[in-house]
Design a protein around this motif. Structure first.
Motif, short mmCIF file in Angstrom:
data_model
loop_
_atom_site.label_atom_id
_atom_site.label_comp_id
_atom_site.label_asym_id
_atom_site.label_seq_id
_atom_site.Cartn_x
_atom_site.Cartn_y
_atom_site.Cartn_z
N ILE A 505 -27.20 26.01 -17.61
CA ILE A 505 -26.88 25.58 -19.02
C ILE A 505 -26.68 24.01 -18.77
CG2 ILE A 505 -25.49 26.01 -20.73
CD1 ILE A 505 -24.52 28.57 -19.85
N ARG A 506 -27.76 23.11 -19.46
CA ARG A 506 -27.63 22.09 -19.55
C ARG A 506 -27.30 21.33 -20.83
NH1 ARG A 506 -30.54 18.00 -16.25
NH2 ARG A 506 -31.59 19.78 -14.98
N LYS A 507 -26.07 20.79 -20.97
CA LYS A 507 -25.75 20.05 -22.03
C LYS A 507 -25.93 18.66 -22.13
CE LYS A 507 -21.64 19.73 -25.24
NZ LYS A 507 -22.26 20.38 -26.25
N ARG A 508 -26.74 18.09 -22.94
CA ARG A 508 -27.03 16.84 -23.03
C ARG A 508 -25.97 16.11 -23.88
NH1 ARG A 508 -32.42 17.46 -26.31
NH2 ARG A 508 -31.87 17.56 -28.32
N GLY A 509 -25.60 14.84 -23.55
CA GLY A 509 -24.58 13.95 -24.42
C GLY A 509 -25.05 13.21 -25.41
N GLY A 510 -26.61 13.08 -25.46
CA GLY A 510 -27.00 12.05 -26.49
C GLY A 510 -28.59 12.46 -26.84
N ASP A 511 -29.38 11.43 -26.98
CA ASP A 511 -30.79 11.72 -27.19
C ASP A 511 -31.44 12.45 -25.78
OD1 ASP A 511 -33.60 10.58 -27.16
OD2 ASP A 511 -33.12 11.07 -29.04
N GLN A 512 -32.50 12.97 -26.01
CA GLN A 512 -32.99 13.71 -24.87
C GLN A 512 -33.51 12.97 -23.61
OE1 GLN A 512 -36.28 16.17 -26.05
NE2 GLN A 512 -36.54 17.12 -24.30
#
Length: 846
Positions: A505-512
């Motif tokens: 599970i990869r959660k990104r903090g901003g834009d891709q």
């Protein structure tokens, strides 16, 4: 009264600006591109385009218009502007005279005295620079000049290129952008580029903004962030320039009351990173007036064949300020001939800027949140370099296509077009390239696939022929990318089936596009086959070749039943954290075959365990281990986009601390140890002297009560003929020779890439730009347990190959010599960077 004052204040702005346009010619009637055109007494100005057309926007009135170009006499014309009108210029060749100059008694050309004065003045001014800001307009264009008929034997359909801005012959504009930016500088090192407005043909992206300045006042000149030469190029007014250049005074000319010396510069030696051309120096001020210089392959130029730099400065009554900079490139790679023009115009210098504490930070380039919001009509009013007919057409065609595609995006028709473009599944691809698919949908898009079966089929002495089946599925849930991956391995000789499953599970903090703020949580479990050294010092492919052909079963493996939970996170400050809890039930595996294609090598097989360190096969046991790693790289610099933040790197090294704890009796665990390591990893570009890569680490065990061979500190060895783990291992040591449980030990890797230094003196080498690389790998635990390697190699062979001669030095033994082959050089470095494999892309509907 108040109304009268307001009207009085607003009156100057109510006048309608008129358009003064024209074409600039030589006295022979030829077009003269990139001339500078300005109004006398004003700082702002414009530039002619490649078709020699210029446009000035002026309110009604009488003006003196000044036209300048390198190598031509400055011309002034007075004009009364009442309406849109044409004003052409015909510039005469600059006539140079030597009457004002006396030749020295020793016969030295007068140019050397002038260059020495310019160098001295440059150094005097370097400590007296003042803060300033300036507005910059840049137009960047890349063109395809020639498209080959075939590439790697495959025919290129040039008709398909027409939608990309190319004609049926494969010629035309590949990329076109323009931007308006504010540059802020507070000497000696504070710098900020604010991109206020940007436009890219056929896109709503931001474009790129390099080079900002090409500063010849620096001893070492960098162009496009070291892309064209890591060593940089030596300035003609560098401190030691006279040792590198031959100068010849061509003559003098006047600009107003200023006398300008025109000096020819040529390299003293071929294949040095030096400019050719003309540099003009102002008498008395001893600063650069203008430059017309070029670089070629003989200048150790990479990627392109030629690069031309033109700079023209203006005098504001106090200082000589850069007004116009044009950089043109041309190159040919595999038949693709490309040219590029990067045109910068600088206006509105301010030497009393009101900088605040927030002006300068670790953000070097920042794009305004409304950077792409301005319409075409706005650009038409501020552009100091007129668009050419081809550029106007490119904007019209590409913007129209983009508008239609954007309007149709997120519609069923768009989804249907993606499905059609993807085509049907071709089962035979499962064997070679694998199957990688997107399920396109307005509500339920996801990606799935199966990695290549052939490239995951190998041979070893335990399983014989083995095959790994790797299916995967991934999907975006808002800001979370969920990936499920299987790993099913079967050994045909021992009949062992090893299935495992991983959930990420990869959660990104901003834009891709940015990694900062990303958090990754991974759960995995099942049964697998692993190397004793978790760094996998030899690839399965290399081991297949060495085992099947020569009986060298270098890879040592074991089976495990395992469960793992891992968490990692990165912060924009340069801090990265990784934690893993691992349970393993470790099972030994023994050789089951000694089959080898070349039968005389059958007796070379060795036991399937690290026999250099343990006398016999290990016994089955369990292990519960917690790994923790934290790293930091101070001094991060960033580019800030409207929705993301991207690192530009740092001059500091990366500092990493690793700690692993083996827990005794937890879940029947048999291990008991505390292991640590501190690493410093970095690189230093020493410009003309080359670049230095280094990795230094110290480690050991606080507690080594029960440490199976799997949990030793391991060092990557290499007994094949291929270079491997260049910055994190040894090239002549066996794979487990240096594995240990010592309380304290040290390791150092130093690699010096000379990047053309010295080799540019050797015939043949200098023409092919073959470069030297040298260095050493050192391990030290105590007086009786240490090992050293030294190496010397050639890289950039055919731009991609590297060959090293390596000597392994060990106390009490004769040196071990070996020749190793690998990738290295301009394109070889890309091979090394991406050898980890293809990164999967998961479709996301936006």
């Amino acid at each position: 009264m108040r109304l009268f004052i307001c009207c009085l204040l607003l009156w100057p702005f109510t006048a309608v600006a008129q358009q003064l346009s024209g074409t600039i010619y030589t006295s022979d009637g030829d077009l003269l591109p990139f001339a500078s055109v300005s109004v006398k007494g004003r700082q702002d100005g414009v530039s002619a385009n490649n078709n020699a057309r210029y446009t000035l926007r002026l309110e009604p009135g009488t003006y003196t218009v000044v036209c300048q170009h390198l190598g031509y006499k400055t011309q002034e014309k007075q004009v009364q502007v009442k309406e849109n009108m044409e004003l052409d210029f015909i510039l005469q060749k600059q006539e140079l005279t030597l009457e004002e100059v006396s030749v020295s008694s020793d016969g030295e050309n007068p140019a050397y005295r002038i260059i020495r004065a310019a160098i001295k003045r440059k150094n005097e001014l370097s400590g007296k620079s003042v803060p300033y800001s300036v507005m910059r307009y840049n137009k960047d264009i890349l063109k395809m000049v020639n498209l080959p008929d075939k590439i790697f034997g495959q025919k290129i359909d040039k008709n398909e290129m027409e939608g990309n801005g190319l004609d049926s012959m494969g010629r035309g504009i590949l990329y076109l952008s323009e931007a308006l930016s504010k540059i802020s500088f507070d000497p000696p090192k504070k710098f900020k580029l604010d991109v206020l407005n940007s436009r890219v043909s056929g896109s709503d992206q931001f474009g790129f903004n390099f080079p900002i300045f090409i500063d010849l006042n620096q001893n070492n000149v960098i162009i496009f962030l070291e892309t064209f030469n890591k060593r940089g190029f030596i300035s003609p007014i560098a401190d030691g320039a006279i040792n590198y250049y031959r100068f010849r005074l061509l003559g003098t000319f006047f600009e107003g009351d200023k006398m300008i010396y025109s000096i020819e510069m040529k390299p003293r030696r071929r294949f040095e990173p030096l400019f050719n051309g003309v540099i003009n120096i102002v008498d008395g001020d001893w600063v650069i007036h203008s430059v017309d210089a070029y670089l070629t392959k003989e200048s150790q130029l990479e990627l392109v064949d030629t690069l031309k730099l033109q700079q023209l400065k203006m005098h504001d009554g106090n200082k000589w300020l850069l007004r116009n900079q044009v950089l043109t490139i041309r190159g040919n790679v595999l038949g693709f001939e490309v040219s590029g023009t990067f045109h910068n115009v600088y206006n509105d210098y301010n030497f009393s800027p009101e900088f605040t504490k927030k002006t300068f930070s670790n953000v070097i380039i920042e794009y305004d949140t409304a950077v792409v919001s301005k319409p075409k009509t706005w650009w038409d009013t501020i552009r100091p370099v007129p668009l050419e007919e081809e550029e106007v057409k490119n904007y019209q065609v590409k913007d129209s296509i983009y508008t239609v595609e954007k309007a149709n995006k997120n519609t069923q028709a768009y989804i249907d077009s993606l499905r059609k473009w993807q085509g049907k599944i071709k089962p035979h691809k499962l064997l070679l390239s694998g199957i990688h698919r997107n399920h396109y949908s307005l509500t339920n898009s996801y990606s799935w696939g199966v990695e290549s079966v052939l490239w995951n089929t190998h041979y070893n002495s335990v399983e014989g022929l083995n095959m790994t089946f790797i299916p995967y599925w991934s999907k975006w849930y808002k800001k979370n990318l969920v990936t499920v991956e299987g790993n099913i391995r079967y050994g045909f000789l021992n009949g062992h089936l090893n299935p495992a499953l991983k959930l990420e599970i990869r959660k990104r903090g901003g834009d891709q596009i940015t990694a900062y703020g990303n958090r990754i949580l991974t759960f995995s479990g099942g049964k697998s086959v692993r190397q004793f050294n978790p760094s996998n010092p030899i690839s399965e492919f290399n081991n297949t070749l060495s085992t099947f052909l020569w009986g060298n079963n270098f890879m040592k493996i074991y089976e495990n039943n395992f469960a793992s939970a891992e968490y990692s996170r990165s912060w924009e400050s340069g801090i990265r954290l990784n934690m893993q809890a691992l349970y393993e039930d470790r099972l030994p595996l023994d050789n089951n075959t000694n089959y080898v294609l070349i039968k005389k090598h059958r007796n070379q097989f060795t036991p399937n365990y690290p026999f250099e360190k343990i006398p016999q096969q290990f016994t089955r046991h369990q292990a519960v281990v917690l790994h923790t790693s934290i790293s930091i790289q101070p001094g991060q610099k960033y580019i800030v986009f409207p929705k993301s933040k991207v690192s530009m790197g740092s001059s500091w090294p990366v500092f990493t601390f690793d700690y692993s704890k083996g827990f005794k009796d937890v879940m029947n665990s048999d291990v008991d140890f505390d292991r640590w390591k501190v690493t410093i990893n970095g690189n230093k570009n020493m410009r003309i002297a080359g670049s230095l890569n280094y990795r230094v680490w110290a480690g050991g065990f606080f507690n080594s009560a029960a440490v199976p061979i799997h949990d030793h500190w391991h060092f990557n060895g290499n007994l094949t003929d291929a270079l491997s783990n260049l910055t994190n291992g040894f090239q002549m040591a066996s794979y487990y020779k240096l594995s240990n449980t010592e309380p304290v030990f040290g390791f150092a890797h130093v690699e010096h890439h000379l990047n053309g230094l010295l080799s540019n003196k050797i015939p043949g080498f200098k023409k092919m730009n073959i470069q030297f690389v040298t260095g050493a790998n050192v391990f030290y635990a105590n007086q009786n347990f240490n090992y050293t390697e030294v190496f010397f190699g050639l890289e950039n062979i055919m731009k991609v190959l590297r060959v090293d001669l390596v000597a392994g030095l060990e106390k009490g033994r004769s040196p071990q010599w070996g020749v190793k082959f690998g990738a290295g050089g301009l394109f070889g470095n890309f091979v090394n960077a991406f050898q980890g494999g293809r990164r999967r892309q998961t479709f996301e509907l936006k």
